[in-house]
Design a protein around this motif. Structure first.
Motif, PDB file in Angstrom:
ATOM      1  N   UNK A  48       0.833  -1.207   0.000  1.00  9.03           N
ATOM      2  CA  UNK A  48       0.000   0.000   0.000  1.00  9.03           C
ATOM      3  C   UNK A  48       0.868   1.258   0.000  1.00  9.03           C
ATOM      4  N   UNK A  49       2.064   1.133   0.595  1.00  7.24           N
ATOM      5  CA  UNK A  49       2.915   2.326   0.689  1.00  7.24           C
ATOM      6  C   UNK A  49       4.385   1.965   0.917  1.00  7.24           C
ATOM      7  N   UNK A  50       5.272   2.603   0.178  1.00  4.59           N
ATOM      8  CA  UNK A  50       6.714   2.469   0.412  1.00  4.59           C
ATOM      9  C   UNK A  50       7.202   3.749   1.069  1.00  4.59           C
ATOM     10  N   UNK A  51       8.034   3.611   2.106  1.00  2.76           N
ATOM     11  CA  UNK A  51       8.541   4.782   2.813  1.00  2.76           C
ATOM     12  C   UNK A  51      10.046   4.899   2.568  1.00  2.76           C
ATOM     13  N   UNK A  52      10.448   5.997   1.920  1.00  2.63           N
ATOM     14  CA  UNK A  52      11.877   6.187   1.633  1.00  2.63           C
ATOM     15  C   UNK A  52      12.331   7.589   2.049  1.00  2.63           C
ATOM     16  N   UNK A  53      13.592   7.687   2.425  1.00  8.26           N
ATOM     17  CA  UNK A  53      14.144   8.949   2.911  1.00  8.26           C
ATOM     18  C   UNK A  53      14.782   9.777   1.813  1.00  8.26           C
ATOM     19  N   UNK A  54      14.729  11.108   2.014  1.00 10.54           N
ATOM     20  CA  UNK A  54      15.379  12.065   1.115  1.00 10.54           C
ATOM     21  C   UNK A  54      16.122  13.066   1.985  1.00 10.54           C
ATOM     22  N   UNK A  55      17.414  13.307   1.664  1.00 10.44           N
ATOM     23  CA  UNK A  55      18.173  14.288   2.435  1.00 10.44           C
ATOM     24  C   UNK A  55      17.835  15.695   1.955  1.00 10.44           C
ATOM     25  N   UNK A  90      18.528  19.185   0.352  1.00  9.07           N
ATOM     26  CA  UNK A  90      19.219  19.416  -0.927  1.00  9.07           C
ATOM     27  C   UNK A  90      18.823  18.349  -1.942  1.00  9.07           C
ATOM     28  N   UNK A  91      17.718  17.656  -1.630  1.00  6.75           N
ATOM     29  CA  UNK A  91      17.080  16.715  -2.558  1.00  6.75           C
ATOM     30  C   UNK A  91      17.946  15.527  -2.948  1.00  6.75           C
ATOM     31  N   UNK A  92      18.913  15.205  -2.092  1.00  2.37           N
ATOM     32  CA  UNK A  92      19.719  14.016  -2.354  1.00  2.37           C
ATOM     33  C   UNK A  92      18.914  12.782  -1.941  1.00  2.37           C
ATOM     34  N   UNK A  93      18.847  11.812  -2.835  1.00  2.00           N
ATOM     35  CA  UNK A  93      18.034  10.626  -2.555  1.00  2.00           C
ATOM     36  C   UNK A  93      18.810   9.590  -1.749  1.00  2.00           C
ATOM     37  N   UNK A  94      18.106   8.906  -0.837  1.00  2.00           N
ATOM     38  CA  UNK A  94      18.707   7.755  -0.161  1.00  2.00           C
ATOM     39  C   UNK A  94      18.807   6.622  -1.183  1.00  2.00           C
ATOM     40  N   UNK A  95      19.489   5.533  -0.823  1.00  2.00           N
ATOM     41  CA  UNK A  95      19.682   4.426  -1.758  1.00  2.00           C
ATOM     42  C   UNK A  95      18.340   3.883  -2.258  1.00  2.00           C
ATOM     43  N   UNK A 114      13.512   3.408 -11.426  1.00  2.00           N
ATOM     44  CA  UNK A 114      12.428   2.573 -11.954  1.00  2.00           C
ATOM     45  C   UNK A 114      11.273   3.408 -12.499  1.00  2.00           C
ATOM     46  N   UNK A 115      11.111   4.636 -11.976  1.00  2.00           N
ATOM     47  CA  UNK A 115       9.991   5.476 -12.429  1.00  2.00           C
ATOM     48  C   UNK A 115      10.455   6.539 -13.413  1.00  2.00           C
ATOM     49  N   UNK A 116      11.624   6.333 -13.982  1.00  2.00           N
ATOM     50  CA  UNK A 116      12.129   7.262 -14.999  1.00  2.00           C
ATOM     51  C   UNK A 116      12.308   8.685 -14.489  1.00  2.00           C
ATOM     52  N   UNK A 117      12.799   8.805 -13.246  1.00  2.00           N
ATOM     53  CA  UNK A 117      13.082  10.139 -12.704  1.00  2.00           C
ATOM     54  C   UNK A 117      11.885  10.877 -12.141  1.00  2.00           C
ATOM     55  N   UNK A 118      10.813  10.133 -11.837  1.00  2.00           N
ATOM     56  CA  UNK A 118       9.594  10.782 -11.331  1.00  2.00           C
ATOM     57  C   UNK A 118       9.843  11.494 -10.000  1.00  2.00           C
ATOM     58  N   UNK A 119      10.571  10.814  -9.084  1.00  2.00           N
ATOM     59  CA  UNK A 119      10.834  11.412  -7.758  1.00  2.00           C
ATOM     60  C   UNK A 119      11.623  12.720  -7.895  1.00  2.00           C
ATOM     61  N   UNK A 120      12.657  12.696  -8.736  1.00  2.00           N
ATOM     62  CA  UNK A 120      13.477  13.897  -8.940  1.00  2.00           C
ATOM     63  C   UNK A 120      12.624  15.035  -9.487  1.00  2.00           C
ATOM     64  N   UNK A 121      11.757  14.707 -10.437  1.00  2.00           N
ATOM     65  CA  UNK A 121      10.892  15.734 -11.023  1.00  2.00           C
ATOM     66  C   UNK A 121      10.001  16.372  -9.958  1.00  2.00           C
ATOM     67  N   UNK A 167      10.418  16.371  -6.699  1.00  2.00           N
ATOM     68  CA  UNK A 167      11.213  17.097  -5.694  1.00  2.00           C
ATOM     69  C   UNK A 167      11.651  18.463  -6.207  1.00  2.00           C
ATOM     70  N   UNK A 168      11.922  18.538  -7.491  1.00  2.00           N
ATOM     71  CA  UNK A 168      12.345  19.813  -8.101  1.00  2.00           C
ATOM     72  C   UNK A 168      11.263  20.878  -7.968  1.00  2.00           C
ATOM     73  N   UNK A 169      10.016  20.442  -7.924  1.00  2.00           N
ATOM     74  CA  UNK A 169       8.910  21.415  -7.788  1.00  2.00           C
ATOM     75  C   UNK A 169       8.892  22.034  -6.394  1.00  2.00           C
ATOM     76  N   UNK A 170       9.614  21.395  -5.428  1.00  2.00           N
ATOM     77  CA  UNK A 170       9.784  22.017  -4.110  1.00  2.00           C
ATOM     78  C   UNK A 170       8.688  21.738  -3.101  1.00  2.00           C
TER      79      UNK A 170
END
Ligand code: BES
Ligand code: MN
Ligand code: ZN
Length: 502
Positions: free
Chosen positions: A16-23, A25-30, A38-45, A47-50
């Motif tokens: 139902x939900x995956x929980x992952x950390x982000x530092x 400055x938008x640095x992603x955890x492993x 896997x999502x073709x950069x969806x998380x980065x996109x 996060x860029x919106x702020x």
């Protein structure tokens, strides 16, 4: 909430939900990195919106992330990577559990235990994750009416299963051990919270004795409950003095966990069990007096710790002693000026009936001598002065033995349930002088938490002893009013370290 440990690829998890950390400055955890790929950069996109603040514990829920079988992804801020400490880790875990719990997700996989937190190993990270998660979802609704409990709402039901993911299969064993430990501590904390939160017309000295009985039955511990007549025979004039203004009979609860080597000296925990403190004839002001139902939180922490060490089957000998009574004003109550004779034979002039905690603890400390203890630790919501000195973050620690004090401080540090070593110099003892008895029960306004400890020290000279003043840490006031369950984590860790030494 049920927990399990697993080691799998984040992008393959059906949940139902995956929980992952982000530092910050938008640095992603492993794990977040794997989802991003896997999502073709969806998380980065996104996060860029702020939309995700950098402060540790900020969260952002994403739905139907492309390329992932999981329904949701919860991003949690970890703060600055360089500054990632125990506090930030706990904040991130707490916030993530709260966010999942108030979403529609019934289960989740958390990847937060994979995050490096200073020198802590996987066992510590998993134990803390479980403790914080269970603390975050704790609710006390047993006293709500039937209508409120039965009310059918369409609000989310909350999280039922939490999978804790670890980075590699090699870590599973240590993670399982950490989970067992974390769950045991959480069970003890939850018991201590329940006892503290119960109203004082329910949680009486007799009720505490019944709860001790239930514990002793559930876990094969020995229990003795001494009643008024037996306390009289023992000469506990100080404890009996406090209880004499109440309709509720006093109880001395003695619980024994005997899982150590035969003949090994026990660690004794003594908990203040004033189930309601009105102040007695030196009546307290009315504002917030309801919070004096929490004056048995020392006792609750002893019962909670015994539950935790029983759950862990800790190989140690431990004794819990709880003097329990109410402090009430009454025609038969003790008065300012009364002189009581304690079990130790020392006489006490009661100059303020509101300084009652020390009066019940002193006889329990004398009683502790018969167990020839390796160490005695008392736990008490003892003084308002301790709240003034340390606020609500740290418990006050006093001791006649520096090595014991250091052990307790380290245990508090490791369990993230911290205490601060306070001074207890001989110089303060003079404030307790009485013209009519061996000592007075108060030492004036100056250094109130220290003179209270000095008073207790006069009954603890036969063994290594420490005193934890938890007046500021045992419960929260205001909108979040409720018991914290502290210092169960500190005490359990202290006993665990002692057991490890054998
Ligand atoms: N249970 C109280 C201490 C307390 C007060 C804890 C407020 C948390 C919040 C204790 O029995 C008490 O009343 N102590 C007195 C001692 C004084 C009369 C020397 C106090 O602290 O005011
Ligand atoms: Mn009091
Ligand atoms: Zn009190």
């Amino acid at each position: 909430m049920e927990f399990s440990i697993k080691s799998g690829n984040p992008e393959k998890q059906r949940s139902d939900c995956l929980v992952v950390g982000v530092y910050e400055s938008r640095k992603l955890s492993v794990a977040a990195e794997a989802l991003d790929t896997a999502s073709n950069g969806y998380l980065t996109t996104v996060l860029k919106r702020g939309d995700l603040a950098g402060k540790a514990g900020s969260t952002l829920m994403l739905h139907s992330v492309p390329g992932l079988p999981a329904e949701r992804v919860l991003l949690v801020s970890l703060g600055k990577e360089r500054e990632l400490d125990e506090k930030h880790y706990r904040q991130a875990v707490r916030a993530s559990v709260k966010a999942v719990n108030s979403s529609g997700a019934a289960d989740a996989v958390s990847f937060l235990a994979e995050i490096a937190v200073r020198k802590h190993d996987i066992g510590w990270r998993v134990a803390q994750l479980a403790e914080v998660a269970l603390d975050a979802v704790y609710k006390f609704d047993q006293m709500k009416g039937k209508a409120a409990k039965d009310k059918k709402t369409d609000a989310p039901k909350g999280i039922r299963k939490l999978v804790i993911n670890v980075a590699s299969r090699e870590e599973i064993k240590a993670a399982e051990a950490g989970l067992g430990h974390g769950k045991a501590v959480a069970a003890g904390v939850s018991l201590a919270k329940d006892l503290g939160n119960l109203p004082p017309n329910v949680c009486t000295p007799t009720y505490l004795a019944e709860q001790a009985k239930a514990l002793s039955k559930a876990y094969d511990m020995q229990l003795q409950v001494l009643d008024r007549a037996e306390l009289e025979k023992l000469g506990m004039g100080s404890f009996l003095g406090v209880s004499q203004g109440s309709r509720q009979p006093p109880k001395l609860i003695v619980l024994q966990h005997k899982k150590g080597k035969k003949g090994q000296k026990p660690v004794v925990l003594v908990g203040k069990g004033i189930t309601f403190d009105t102040g007695g004839i030196s009546l307290k002001p009315g504002a917030e007096m309801d919070e004096m139902k929490y004056d048995m939180c020392g006792a609750a922490s002893v019962l909670g710790t015994f539950k935790a060490i029983a759950e862990m089957a800790l190989p140690i000998n431990a004794v819990g002693i709880i003097p329990a009574c109410e402090n009430m004003p009454d025609g038969n109550a003790i008065k300012p000026g009364d002189i009581l004779t304690s079990m130790s034979g020392q006489t006490i002039e009661v100059l303020n009936t509101d300084a009652e905690g020390r009066l019940i603890l002193c006889d329990a400390l004398t009683y502790a001598e018969r167990f020839e203890p390796a160490a005695v630790v008392d736990i008490a919501t003892l003084t308002g002065a301790c709240v003034i000195a340390l606020g609500h973050h740290l418990s006050g620690l006093f001791s006649n033995h520096d090595a014991l004090a250091r052990e307790l401080l380290a245990a508090g540090e490791s369990a993230q349930d911290r205490a601060w070593h306070m001074p207890m110099l001989e110089d303060y003892q003079g404030q307790l002088d009485s013209n009519f008895a061996d000592m007075a029960n108060i030492g004036g306004r100056a250094a109130g938490s220290i003179t209270a400890a000095c008073f207790l020290s006069r009954f603890a000279d036969k063994y290594d002893w420490a005193h934890l003043d938890i007046a500021g840490t045992a419960w929260k006031s205001g909108k979040e009013k409720g018991s914290t369950g502290r210092p169960v984590p500190l005490l359990t860790e202290f006993l665990r370290q002692r057991a490890a030494k054998g």
